[in-house]
Motif scaffolding. Structure first.
Motif, PDB file in Angstrom:
ATOM      1  N   PRO A 189       0.822  -1.218   0.000  1.00  0.00           N
ATOM      2  CA  PRO A 189       0.000   0.000   0.000  1.00  0.00           C
ATOM      3  C   PRO A 189       0.854   1.265   0.000  1.00  0.00           C
ATOM      4  O   PRO A 189       2.042   1.244   0.323  1.00  0.00           O
ATOM      5  CB  PRO A 189      -0.785  -0.126   1.299  1.00  0.00           C
ATOM      6  CG  PRO A 189       0.152  -0.855   2.213  1.00  0.00           C
ATOM      7  CD  PRO A 189       0.903  -1.834   1.336  1.00  0.00           C
ATOM      8  N   ALA A 194     -13.025   8.017  -0.429  1.00  0.00           N
ATOM      9  CA  ALA A 194     -12.411   6.841  -1.048  1.00  0.00           C
ATOM     10  C   ALA A 194     -13.199   6.387  -2.273  1.00  0.00           C
ATOM     11  O   ALA A 194     -12.621   5.900  -3.254  1.00  0.00           O
ATOM     12  CB  ALA A 194     -12.316   5.712  -0.029  1.00  0.00           C
ATOM     13  N   ASP A 208     -12.207   8.657  -5.153  1.00  0.00           N
ATOM     14  CA  ASP A 208     -10.861   8.373  -5.649  1.00  0.00           C
ATOM     15  C   ASP A 208     -10.690   6.928  -6.083  1.00  0.00           C
ATOM     16  O   ASP A 208      -9.610   6.563  -6.585  1.00  0.00           O
ATOM     17  CB  ASP A 208      -9.827   8.697  -4.561  1.00  0.00           C
ATOM     18  CG  ASP A 208      -9.804  10.173  -4.213  1.00  0.00           C
ATOM     19  OD1 ASP A 208     -10.150  10.990  -5.087  1.00  0.00           O
ATOM     20  OD2 ASP A 208      -9.440  10.504  -3.071  1.00  0.00           O
ATOM     21  N   ASP A 209     -11.738   6.108  -5.888  1.00  0.00           N
ATOM     22  CA  ASP A 209     -11.714   4.689  -6.274  1.00  0.00           C
ATOM     23  C   ASP A 209     -10.524   3.970  -5.647  1.00  0.00           C
ATOM     24  O   ASP A 209      -9.703   3.330  -6.319  1.00  0.00           O
ATOM     25  CB  ASP A 209     -11.672   4.549  -7.795  1.00  0.00           C
ATOM     26  CG  ASP A 209     -11.957   3.103  -8.225  1.00  0.00           C
ATOM     27  OD1 ASP A 209     -12.599   2.372  -7.445  1.00  0.00           O
ATOM     28  OD2 ASP A 209     -11.525   2.716  -9.332  1.00  0.00           O
ATOM     29  N   ILE A 210     -10.423   4.052  -4.316  1.00  0.00           N
ATOM     30  CA  ILE A 210      -9.346   3.390  -3.585  1.00  0.00           C
ATOM     31  C   ILE A 210      -9.904   2.682  -2.363  1.00  0.00           C
ATOM     32  O   ILE A 210     -11.086   2.832  -2.024  1.00  0.00           O
ATOM     33  CB  ILE A 210      -8.265   4.398  -3.137  1.00  0.00           C
ATOM     34  CG1 ILE A 210      -8.880   5.452  -2.207  1.00  0.00           C
ATOM     35  CG2 ILE A 210      -7.579   5.051  -4.335  1.00  0.00           C
ATOM     36  CD1 ILE A 210      -7.865   6.386  -1.603  1.00  0.00           C
ATOM     37  N   LEU A 250      -3.238   3.028   1.647  1.00  0.00           N
ATOM     38  CA  LEU A 250      -4.140   3.141   0.504  1.00  0.00           C
ATOM     39  C   LEU A 250      -3.786   2.115  -0.560  1.00  0.00           C
ATOM     40  O   LEU A 250      -2.612   1.887  -0.867  1.00  0.00           O
ATOM     41  CB  LEU A 250      -4.079   4.552  -0.106  1.00  0.00           C
ATOM     42  CG  LEU A 250      -4.617   5.713   0.734  1.00  0.00           C
ATOM     43  CD1 LEU A 250      -3.572   6.214   1.697  1.00  0.00           C
ATOM     44  CD2 LEU A 250      -5.076   6.850  -0.149  1.00  0.00           C
ATOM     45  N   TRP A 251      -4.821   1.500  -1.109  1.00  0.00           N
ATOM     46  CA  TRP A 251      -4.681   0.591  -2.243  1.00  0.00           C
ATOM     47  C   TRP A 251      -5.587   1.080  -3.378  1.00  0.00           C
ATOM     48  O   TRP A 251      -6.664   1.619  -3.116  1.00  0.00           O
ATOM     49  CB  TRP A 251      -5.103  -0.829  -1.874  1.00  0.00           C
ATOM     50  CG  TRP A 251      -4.218  -1.528  -0.897  1.00  0.00           C
ATOM     51  CD1 TRP A 251      -3.178  -2.345  -1.185  1.00  0.00           C
ATOM     52  CD2 TRP A 251      -4.320  -1.502   0.528  1.00  0.00           C
ATOM     53  NE1 TRP A 251      -2.607  -2.821  -0.030  1.00  0.00           N
ATOM     54  CE2 TRP A 251      -3.287  -2.317   1.036  1.00  0.00           C
ATOM     55  CE3 TRP A 251      -5.164  -0.850   1.426  1.00  0.00           C
ATOM     56  CZ2 TRP A 251      -3.095  -2.522   2.394  1.00  0.00           C
ATOM     57  CZ3 TRP A 251      -4.974  -1.040   2.771  1.00  0.00           C
ATOM     58  CH2 TRP A 251      -3.945  -1.867   3.251  1.00  0.00           C
ATOM     59  N   GLY A 252      -5.137   0.876  -4.580  1.00  0.00           N
ATOM     60  CA  GLY A 252      -6.009   1.193  -5.716  1.00  0.00           C
ATOM     61  C   GLY A 252      -5.325   2.029  -6.757  1.00  0.00           C
ATOM     62  O   GLY A 252      -4.314   1.622  -7.349  1.00  0.00           O
ATOM     63  N   THR A 253      -5.833   3.236  -6.953  1.00  0.00           N
ATOM     64  CA  THR A 253      -5.358   4.088  -8.037  1.00  0.00           C
ATOM     65  C   THR A 253      -3.884   4.447  -7.870  1.00  0.00           C
ATOM     66  O   THR A 253      -3.385   4.617  -6.761  1.00  0.00           O
ATOM     67  CB  THR A 253      -6.198   5.386  -8.099  1.00  0.00           C
ATOM     68  OG1 THR A 253      -5.722   6.177  -9.170  1.00  0.00           O
ATOM     69  CG2 THR A 253      -6.093   6.159  -6.803  1.00  0.00           C
ATOM     70  N   LYS A 254      -3.200   4.577  -9.026  1.00  0.00           N
ATOM     71  CA  LYS A 254      -1.792   4.960  -9.021  1.00  0.00           C
ATOM     72  C   LYS A 254      -1.618   6.459  -9.227  1.00  0.00           C
ATOM     73  O   LYS A 254      -0.510   6.970  -9.206  1.00  0.00           O
ATOM     74  CB  LYS A 254      -1.051   4.205 -10.140  1.00  0.00           C
ATOM     75  CG  LYS A 254      -1.110   2.686 -10.006  1.00  0.00           C
ATOM     76  CD  LYS A 254      -0.472   2.206  -8.702  1.00  0.00           C
ATOM     77  CE  LYS A 254      -0.512   0.686  -8.589  1.00  0.00           C
ATOM     78  NZ  LYS A 254       0.070   0.218  -7.316  1.00  0.00           N
ATOM     79  N   LEU A 267      -2.754  11.500  -5.338  1.00  0.00           N
ATOM     80  CA  LEU A 267      -3.937  11.892  -4.587  1.00  0.00           C
ATOM     81  C   LEU A 267      -3.691  13.214  -3.866  1.00  0.00           C
ATOM     82  O   LEU A 267      -2.553  13.564  -3.538  1.00  0.00           O
ATOM     83  CB  LEU A 267      -4.297  10.816  -3.563  1.00  0.00           C
ATOM     84  CG  LEU A 267      -4.662   9.435  -4.102  1.00  0.00           C
ATOM     85  CD1 LEU A 267      -4.840   8.468  -2.945  1.00  0.00           C
ATOM     86  CD2 LEU A 267      -5.912   9.491  -4.938  1.00  0.00           C
ATOM     87  N   ARG A 316     -14.334   0.017   0.978  1.00  0.00           N
ATOM     88  CA  ARG A 316     -13.666   1.310   0.868  1.00  0.00           C
ATOM     89  C   ARG A 316     -12.775   1.623   2.078  1.00  0.00           C
ATOM     90  O   ARG A 316     -11.694   2.156   1.902  1.00  0.00           O
ATOM     91  CB  ARG A 316     -14.712   2.423   0.710  1.00  0.00           C
ATOM     92  CG  ARG A 316     -15.460   2.370  -0.600  1.00  0.00           C
ATOM     93  CD  ARG A 316     -14.503   2.449  -1.778  1.00  0.00           C
ATOM     94  NE  ARG A 316     -15.176   2.328  -3.076  1.00  0.00           N
ATOM     95  CZ  ARG A 316     -14.536   2.166  -4.226  1.00  0.00           C
ATOM     96  NH1 ARG A 316     -13.205   2.105  -4.249  1.00  0.00           N
ATOM     97  NH2 ARG A 316     -15.212   2.071  -5.336  1.00  0.00           N
TER      98      ARG A 316
END
Length: 442
Positions: free
Chosen positions: A212, A235, A238-240, A261-265, A268, A346
Motif C-alpha cells: 500500500p 475513497a 478516488d476509487d481506492i 491506501l490501495w487502488g489508483t496509481k 492523490l 472502501r
C-alpha cells in the motif's frame, strides 16, 4: 460539519461551560433588574400593589447586597473546595478516569453555576444601583434575597449529592448505567442484522498481496475523532481502499503511518483526507463503551490492591461487568469493513469483537484477583450470567475463556472446601454453555 459538531460537544463537556452560561444569564438579568424600579414609577398604583416589606431604601439595599455577595462567594469557595476533595478521592482510591464522571455531571455544574450566577447578580446590583429623585425605594434587592434562599437550598442539595457520589457503589452503578445506555443507543440487536456474505470482503485477500501507499500527517498529537462516513465518500470518489492504522486516543506524528491506501496509481490530494481527522495536543477521554469498561476494571484493580484490600467492591465491579457484557453480547458489534453504496470495500478500521471485550475486562483481574476465592466465584457467576442470555457463539466464547481462567488457578494451593465450591460454579457454567461433556473438576 462533523468537526464543528465535535468541537461543540467538547465545549459542552467542559467543566466551566454551565457556570459560564449561568454567569452570562446573571449579567443579563442584573441589567434587566436595574430597569424594574424606574419602570414601576411610571404607574401610579404600582407601589400600592407591592407589599411595603419588599420595598427597601438605598442604604439597606447596599447592606443586603454586600452581605449576600460575600456569603455567596464563600459558598462558591466551599463548593469548589468540596469538588476538589471528591476529585482527590476519585483519583487516589478509584481511578483517574472516574474524575470525568463527577466533573461532567450536570448537577455538579449547575450547583456551581447557580452560586457563580448569584454572586455576579448581587455584585452587579451593588455596583450599579443608584438612588434618584424619582426612585428612593427599591424592590430589586428583594430579588437578590430570594436568589440567596434558592442558593441555600441548592447548597443543601449539593451536600447530599456529594455524599452520594463519594460512595463507590453509586459510582459503579452510574458508570454501568451510562455504559449500558451507550450500548443501547449505538448498537442494534444481533437478531436484526444478517451476517455479511463471504464474498463481500473479497478485496481483503487481494490487498494483502499488494504494497500500500502509506500516508502520514504533518501535525502531531492525539486522535480525537475520525469521520468514517466522510472517508468512505472520499475513497469512493478516488476509487481506492483505505485502512486506518491508528485508533482514537493514539498518538501520531509526521513519522507515524496513519492511512494505508490501495487502488489508483494517480497522485492523490492528501489534504482532502486530513479534514476527516480531529487531532489535538491532549489525550481527551472518549466517553464510549471501551472507556466505561476501563473505568470499572480500574476500580476493581484498585480494590484488589494490597493498599486498599476491598474484595467486596471488586465483586460489585465484576457483577456490573457481567451485566454490561451480557447486554453487549446481544448486540451487533460494528464490523471492521465499510462499503460504499455498491457494496465495494472502501475503508478498513479494526473494531473490537466480543472476545476482545471479554479478555480486556478480565485478563488483569485474573492475574491479580483470582487467588481470592470470592473474586473467582464472582467472575464465574458473571460468566454464567453472560452465557445464559446470549447466543451459542457467545456461550462458546465464554467457555473458551473459562478454560483460560482455569489454566491460571493454582489448584494445589486450594483447600478442599474451596475446590468443591469452585467446581460447582464451573460445572454450572459448563451446563449453561452446553459443554458439560468437557467439564473436568479441579
Amino acid at each position: 460539519m462533523n468537526n464543528l459538531k465535535m468541537s461543540f460537544t467538547q465545549i459542552r463537556s467542559n467543566f466551566w461551560y454551565i457556570p459560564t452560561l449561568y454567569g452570562f444569564i446573571a449579567v443579563l438579568f442584573s441589567f434587566f433588574s436595574l430597569y424594574v424600579d424606574p419602570f414601576l414609577m411610571n404607574f401610579d398604583n404600582a407601589y400600592v400593589l407591592i407589599p411595603t416589606v419588599l420595598l427597601i431604601d438605598i442604604d439597606l439595599a447596599r447592606t443586603i447586597l454586600s452581605s449576600i455577595s460575600a456569603s455567596l462567594l464563600t459558598m462558591t469557595t466551599i463548593t469548589f473546595s468540596t469538588i476538589l476533595v471528591v476529585l482527590t478521592t476519585f483519583l487516589s482510591e478509584y481511578s483517574p478516569r472516574t474524575i470525568q464522571n463527577f466533573i461532567t455531571d450536570k448537577n455538579t455544574q449547575r450547583v456551581l453555576g447557580i452560586f457563580v450566577g448569584g454572586f455576579i447578580y448581587s455584585i452587579l446590583l451593588l455596583l450599579f444601583l443608584r438612588e434618584t429623585a424619582s426612585v428612593t425605594q427599591f424592590i430589586v434587592p428583594s430579588f437578590a434575597v430570594l436568589f440567596s434562599i434558592i442558593c441555600l437550598i441548592v447548597f443543601v442539595f449539593f451536600i447530599r449529592h456529594v455524599s452520594t457520589w463519594i460512595q463507590v457503589s453509586n459510582l459503579i452503578h452510574h458508570i454501568t448505567l451510562n455504559t449500558i445506555q451507550k450500548i443501547e443507543s449505538t448498537l442494534s440487536a444481533a437478531r436484526e442484522n444478517h451476517k455479511d456474505a463471504p464474498w463481500e470482503d473479497w478485496e481483503t485477500e487481494e490487498i494483502t498481496q499488494e504494497k500500500p501507499q502509506q500516508i502520514s500527517f504533518t501535525n502531531a498529537g492525539y486522535i480525537k475523532h475520525i469521520n468514517i462516513e466522510g472517508l468512505v465518500e472520499q475513497a469512493t470518489k478516488d476509487d481506492i481502499i483505505i485502512k486506518i492504522e491508528k485508533n482514537i486516543s493514539e498518538y501520531v506524528d509526521n513519522d507515524t503511518p496513519l492511512l494505508s491506501l490501495w487502488g489508483t496509481k494517480e497522485k492523490l490530494n492528501i489534504e482532502q483526507y486530513k479534514q476527516y481527522f480531529s487531532i489535538g495536543t491532549e489525550k481527551a477521554p472518549i466517553d464510549n463503551i471501551d472507556f466505561g469498561l476501563t473505568k470499572i476494571v480500574e476500580i476493581t484493580l484498585r480494590a484488589l490492591s494490597s493498599g486498599i484490600n476491598d474484595p467486596n467492591t471488586a465483586i460489585n465491579c465484576i457483577e456490573n461487568l457481567g451485566k454490561i457484557l451480557s447486554k453487549l453480547g446481544s448486540k451487533h458489534l460494528p464490523r471492521s469493513y465499510h462499503h460504499d453504496k455498491n457494496r465495494n470495500l472502501r475503508v478498513i478500521y479494526d473494531k473490537p469483537n466480543f472476545n476482545n471485550y471479554l479478555y480486556k475486562c478480565f485478563y488483569q483481574i485474573r492475574q491479580y484477583g483470582f487467588q481470592d476465592i470470592s473474586v473467582l466465584s464472582a467472575s464465574l457467576k458473571a460468566f454464567t450470567l453472560i452465557a445464559e442470555t446470549n447466543s451459542e457463539e457467545i456461550k462458546s466464547s465464554i467457555w473458551e475463556f473459562t478454560k483460560y481462567v482455569i489454566e491460571g488457578i493454582e489448584k494445589d494451593k486450594m483447600l478442599s472446601l474451596d475446590r468443591n465450591y469452585i467446581n460447582q460454579k464451573i460445572k454450572q457454567l459448563a451446563k449453561v454453555t452446553g459443554h458439560i461433556k468437557d467439564y473436568k473438576p479441579l
